[in-house]
Structures are given as structure tokens and as C-alpha cells.
Design a protein around this motif. Structure first.
Motif, PDB file in Angstrom:
ATOM      1  N   THR A  56       0.901  -1.551  -0.167  1.00  6.33           N
ATOM      2  CA  THR A  56       0.327  -0.026  -0.105  1.00  6.33           C
ATOM      3  C   THR A  56       1.048   1.452  -0.148  1.00  6.33           C
TER       4      THR A  56
ATOM      5  N   ASN B 262      -3.256   8.775  18.677  1.00  2.57           N
ATOM      6  CA  ASN B 262      -3.914   7.963  16.985  1.00  2.57           C
ATOM      7  C   ASN B 262      -3.286   6.618  17.052  1.00  2.57           C
TER       8      ASN B 262
ATOM      9  N   SER C  10      -4.097   0.737   3.162  1.00  3.03           N
ATOM     10  CA  SER C  10      -5.333  -0.313   3.745  1.00  3.03           C
ATOM     11  C   SER C  10      -6.676   0.044   4.088  1.00  3.03           C
TER      12      SER C  10
ATOM     13  N   ARG D 182      -3.154  -5.978  10.549  1.00  2.00           N
ATOM     14  CA  ARG D 182      -2.739  -6.260   8.983  1.00  2.00           C
ATOM     15  C   ARG D 182      -1.934  -7.245   8.541  1.00  2.00           C
TER      16      ARG D 182
ATOM     17  N   HIS E 143       1.583  -4.879  12.729  1.00  2.00           N
ATOM     18  CA  HIS E 143       1.588  -5.802  11.734  1.00  2.00           C
ATOM     19  C   HIS E 143       2.069  -7.086  11.982  1.00  2.00           C
TER      20      HIS E 143
ATOM     21  N   PRO F 140     -10.532   7.120  15.518  1.00  2.00           N
ATOM     22  CA  PRO F 140      -8.911   7.825  15.906  1.00  2.00           C
ATOM     23  C   PRO F 140      -7.921   7.857  14.746  1.00  2.00           C
TER      24      PRO F 140
ATOM     25  N   PRO G 294       3.346   3.163  11.352  1.00  2.00           N
ATOM     26  CA  PRO G 294       2.034   4.037  10.487  1.00  2.00           C
ATOM     27  C   PRO G 294       2.988   4.395   9.371  1.00  2.00           C
ATOM     28  N   SER G 295       1.985   5.049   8.351  1.00  2.00           N
ATOM     29  CA  SER G 295       2.548   5.205   7.001  1.00  2.00           C
ATOM     30  C   SER G 295       3.420   6.066   7.142  1.00  2.00           C
TER      31      SER G 295
ATOM     32  N   ARG H  39       3.109  12.917  14.951  1.00  2.00           N
ATOM     33  CA  ARG H  39       1.133  11.915  14.950  1.00  2.00           C
ATOM     34  C   ARG H  39       1.413  12.915  16.597  1.00  2.00           C
TER      35      ARG H  39
ATOM     36  N   ARG I  85     -12.200   3.350   7.898  1.00  2.00           N
ATOM     37  CA  ARG I  85     -11.144   3.489   6.710  1.00  2.00           C
ATOM     38  C   ARG I  85     -11.367   3.538   5.051  1.00  2.00           C
TER      39      ARG I  85
ATOM     40  N   ARG J  86      -9.643  -1.940  21.232  1.00  2.00           N
ATOM     41  CA  ARG J  86      -9.460  -2.626  20.080  1.00  2.00           C
ATOM     42  C   ARG J  86      -8.606  -2.019  19.355  1.00  2.00           C
TER      43      ARG J  86
HETATM   44  O1  TXA Z   1      -1.920   0.218   4.267  1.00  2.00           O
HETATM   45  C1  TXA Z   1      -2.107   0.739   5.081  1.00  2.00           C
HETATM   46  O2  TXA Z   1      -2.513   0.810   6.480  1.00  2.00           O
HETATM   47  C2  TXA Z   1      -0.238   1.479   5.978  1.00  2.00           C
HETATM   48  C3  TXA Z   1       0.456   1.131   6.191  1.00  2.00           C
HETATM   49  C4  TXA Z   1       2.121   0.975   6.329  1.00  2.00           C
HETATM   50  O3  TXA Z   1       0.238  -0.304   6.842  1.00  2.00           O
HETATM   51  N1  TXA Z   1      -0.608   2.170   7.061  1.00  2.00           N
HETATM   52  C5  TXA Z   1      -1.118   2.994   7.532  1.00  2.00           C
HETATM   53  O4  TXA Z   1      -1.119   3.310   9.326  1.00  2.00           O
HETATM   54  O5  TXA Z   1      -1.721   3.870   7.072  1.00  2.00           O
HETATM   55  P1  TXA Z   1      -1.567   5.038   9.565  1.00  2.00           P
HETATM   56  O6  TXA Z   1      -0.774   4.808  10.912  1.00  2.00           O
HETATM   57  O7  TXA Z   1      -0.954   5.673   9.277  1.00  2.00           O
HETATM   58  O8  TXA Z   1      -3.131   5.507   9.609  1.00  2.00           O
HETATM   59  C6  TXA Z   1      -3.786   3.866  10.984  1.00  2.00           C
HETATM   60  C7  TXA Z   1      -5.174   4.010  10.634  1.00  2.00           C
HETATM   61  C8  TXA Z   1      -5.628   4.988  12.153  1.00  2.00           C
HETATM   62  O9  TXA Z   1      -5.190   7.046  11.920  1.00  2.00           O
HETATM   63  C9  TXA Z   1      -6.874   4.953  12.786  1.00  2.00           C
HETATM   64  O10 TXA Z   1      -7.837   5.958  11.348  1.00  2.00           O
HETATM   65  C10 TXA Z   1      -7.023   3.515  11.942  1.00  2.00           C
HETATM   66  O11 TXA Z   1      -5.750   2.848  11.079  1.00  2.00           O
HETATM   67  N2  TXA Z   1      -6.567   2.649  13.188  1.00  2.00           N
HETATM   68  C11 TXA Z   1      -5.860   2.341  13.711  1.00  2.00           C
HETATM   69  N3  TXA Z   1      -5.893   1.242  15.316  1.00  2.00           N
HETATM   70  C12 TXA Z   1      -7.017   1.445  14.857  1.00  2.00           C
HETATM   71  C13 TXA Z   1      -7.880   1.485  16.359  1.00  2.00           C
HETATM   72  N4  TXA Z   1      -7.390   0.463  17.293  1.00  2.00           N
HETATM   73  N5  TXA Z   1      -8.641   1.741  16.750  1.00  2.00           N
HETATM   74  C14 TXA Z   1      -9.674   2.687  15.643  1.00  2.00           C
HETATM   75  N6  TXA Z   1      -9.076   3.311  14.736  1.00  2.00           N
HETATM   76  C15 TXA Z   1      -7.334   2.649  14.147  1.00  2.00           C
END
Ligand code: TXA
Ligand code: MG
Length: 319
Positions: free
Chosen positions: A25, A52, A171, A111, A57, A214, A132-133, A48, A185, A107
Motif C-alpha cells: 500500500t 492516534n 489498507s 494486518r 503488522h 481515531p 503507521p505510514s 503525530r 477507512r 480494539r
Molecule cells: O496501508 C496501511 O494501512 C499503512 C501501511 C504502512 O500498513 N498503514 C497506515 O497506518 O496507513 P496509519 O497509522 O497511517 O493509519 C492507521 C489508521 C489510523 O489513523 C486509524 O484511523 C485506524 O487506522 N486505526 C488503527 N488502529 C485503530 C484502532 N485501534 N481503533 C480505531 N482505528 C484504528
């Protein structure tokens, strides 16, 4: 035999440091799930907010069962079909997941990414990675190692170069609330693909709605250049020399050809998604005053592209 770059990554991650990893991704900024110090470094480097949460992974499907208390049946069906791949599931966390990783939520997002280098790395490690990204907070996600290099330079000790990301959008994040499947998302796995497998899903977190996950803020994924999503790019013809037009598959005769950027001449939404961030990075490095984005067809990956473009513009829709 592990390539030397993977060995170095294992070493750094085992010693409280961060490593940038390629996924299908976007590129991720990774730390051990169990290193408070490295996780702290991620938040600081990205700027960040700690509210958040981070996605965990894993390198093997079975690693999931250690990290959560149960997997609802619809999510199990989805991971059987889409893992490894661009799907993140939200499941009740087990006590193996530090609460800082979920920002206090019960939660956790998990992935299994689909990139050979990163799968090899995950399988060589005795712990999962949070990632995270790999971009500063709210900036455009990186889809090449160079994007990460441009953002962070020597602040990251190792960037594993896995080539341009094959899919290019983050993702899809899915969970279940009171028996109802919810998409928090939108991403590379489309609403239609998910509904074909598990029946109707609720799409939450669309721009304009109250924030439901979040991190899903209205302004996100944003270039430095002011950006706008609209239905009719031709109406922005005035001062067009200073504008970049980000379009799907056709140029407009009334606009200067050299300032129009097509994401897929063949009208392929997957190709458009793959090229979206790369193209935004390129345009953002030129000295345009504004980026005018065309609204994409509102189905399949087009919906996820519109979601990102809307956030790039701060959530405002124009005619
Ligand atoms: O494709 C992807 O998912 C990429 C690659 C690197 O794996 N990762 C990614 O992570 O986009 P990030 O941190 O940029 O975005 C993750 C988003 C958070 O902003 C939130 O919206 C959601 O996923 N998220 C993650 N954990 C969560 C949780 N425990 N509860 C609710 N939302 C969550
Ligand atoms: Mg991100």
C-alpha cells in the motif's frame, strides 16, 4: 539466508530503533510492538498525536490469535480471502498488546501486509511490528523509498527499498459493531468486494461525519500546495498556468495540456490509485499555486480515491 539489509533491520528493531518498511500500500515506519522507546520515536518523528492508534503488522496469519481475544466470523472470512493484503481488521486486543499502541482503545488494528521483503522481515522477527505510514502527520503518504528519504533523511537509520508500492493507497480498515460490519477507512479493498463476501456493511468516517476512528481527520493526506476537489475542472480555467489539474483519464481542450496530469489514460481505477500519491508528490514539488482535482467515478477504488482527495483539500467539496 537472510539478505544483509534484512539482518540489519532485525538488529535495529531488536535494539529499540525504527526502520522504514515497504508494503503493497504505502511505506511504513516500523517499530517492535514491545519497544516503548521505538514507538515513542515514531510519534516524535511523525509529529503525530498520541491519541492516534498504530496498526500491528504480522508475518503469519496464526500470529493474530495471540494478539486478540476473538475474531468475529465475518472478519475471519475476510482475512481468509484477503490476507496477506491491504486489509486491516479491528479486533478486541489481548493483554499481549500494550494499550499505548491502541491509544487507549479496547480494539487493535491488525494486518498482514503483502510485500516479499517485509514478509521476510516479519517472519525473521520474534515480535510483530507496529507501522503507521512513513510521512509527517497529515502529509501525503510515501509510495517510494525516495519519498521517505525526502521526508526524514538521516533521521531514520534504515529505509528498506522495496520499489514503488504496487497498490498505492492505504489498507481498508474493517471491524464489527454489535454484529454489523463497519468500514472505518476506505482503501484498496473496496466496499463492493467486502459486501460480495459478507453482505451489507456500514461505511463510517466519511468526510463531514463526526470522526469515528481515531486519526480519521477531515484534513489529512495533504500536499503543501492548496488542493481542491471538484466536479468540473474546466471552470477553474482562469490563471490556469499557475494551476495543476489532477485528472482521471481525459484532458480538457480548454485547459493548458502541460498542466494536466492523468492518473490512468486507460480509465483503470486501480492504476489511478497506484499512481495517486506519486503524482501528488511530483506536483507538490513544482511551484503551482493550486492543485485542482477532478472527482473520480464514485464506485470501487474510485470512492477511496475521492475520500483521499477530499481530505487533501481539507474536506471541502466544490462544484
Ligand atoms: O496501508 C496501511 O494501512 C499503512 C501501511 C504502512 O500498513 N498503514 C497506515 O497506518 O496507513 P496509519 O497509522 O497511517 O493509519 C492507521 C489508521 C489510523 O489513523 C486509524 O484511523 C485506524 O487506522 N486505526 C488503527 N488502529 C485503530 C484502532 N485501534 N481503533 C480505531 N482505528 C484504528
Ligand atoms: Mg497515515
Amino acid at each position: 539466508m537472510l539478505p544483509s539489509q534484512i539482518k540489519l533491520a532485525v538488529d535495529l528493531l531488536s535494539n529499540n530503533d525504527v526502520v522504514c518498511i515497504p508494503t503493497e500500500t504505502v511505506y511504513g515506519l516500523a517499530a517492535s510492538l514491545y519497544s516503548e522507546k521505538a514507538i515513542d520515536k515514531i510519534y516524535t518523528l511523525k509529529g503525530r498525536p498520541r491519541s492516534n492508534p498504530l496498526i500491528v503488522h504480522i508475518g503469519r496469519k496464526e500470529d493474530l490469535f495471540n494478539l486478540c481475544t476473538e475474531v468475529p466470523a465475518p472478519l475471519q472470512q475476510l482475512i481468509d480471502r484477503f490476507w496477506p493484503g491491504p486489509l486491516t481488521i479491528l479486533v478486541e486486543k489481548s493483554d499481549k498488546v500494550p494499550i499505548t499502541v491502541t491509544a487507549g482503545e479496547s480494539r487493535v488494528g491488525i494486518r498482514m501486509p503483502n510485500h516479499p521483503l517485509t514478509l521476510q522481515l516479519l517472519q525473521a522477527l520474534p515480535f510483530p511490528l507496529v507501522a503507521p505510514s512513513a510521512n509527517p502527520y497529515n502529509a501525503i503518504s510515501p509510495t517510494t523509498a525516495k519519498h521517505v528519504q525526502d521526508y526524514f533523511g538521516t533521521q531514520i537509520p534504515l529505509i528498506l527499498d522495496g520499489g514503488p508500492c504496487k497498490q498505492g493507497l492505504e489498507s481498508t480498515v474493517v471491524g464489527v459493531e454489535n454484529g454489523q460490519a463497519v468500514i472505518y477507512r476506505q482503501g484498496m479493498i473496496t466496499v463492493e468486494q467486502i459486501e460480495a463476501m459478507i453482505g451489507s456493511v456500514l461505511v463510517k468516517g466519511e468526510v463531514g461525519e463526526k470522526q469515528v476512528a481515531p486519526g480519521m481527520t477531515a484534513k489529512h493526506y495533504a500536499p503543501n500546495t492548496p488542493t481542491l476537489l471538484c466536479e468540473h475542472p474546466e471552470i477553474f480555467a482562469e490563471d490556469a498556468e499557475n494551476k495543476a489539474f489532477l485528472l482521471f483519464d481525459k484532458k480538457y481542450a480548454s485547459l493548458p495540456s502541460e498542466h494536466q496530469y492523468l492518473l490512468s489514460e486507460s480509465g483503470d481505477l486501480e492504476e489511478a490509485a497506484q499512481r495517486l500519491y506519486q503524482c501528488l508528490h511530483e506536483i507538490d514539488h513544482k511551484s503551482y499555486k493550486q492543485i485542482i482535482c477532478e472527482r473520480f467515478p464514485d464506485h470501487g477504488i474510485g470512492r477511496a480515491i475521492n475520500d483521499r482527495l477530499l481530505r487533501a483539500g481539507g474536506g471541502i467539496v466544490t462544484q
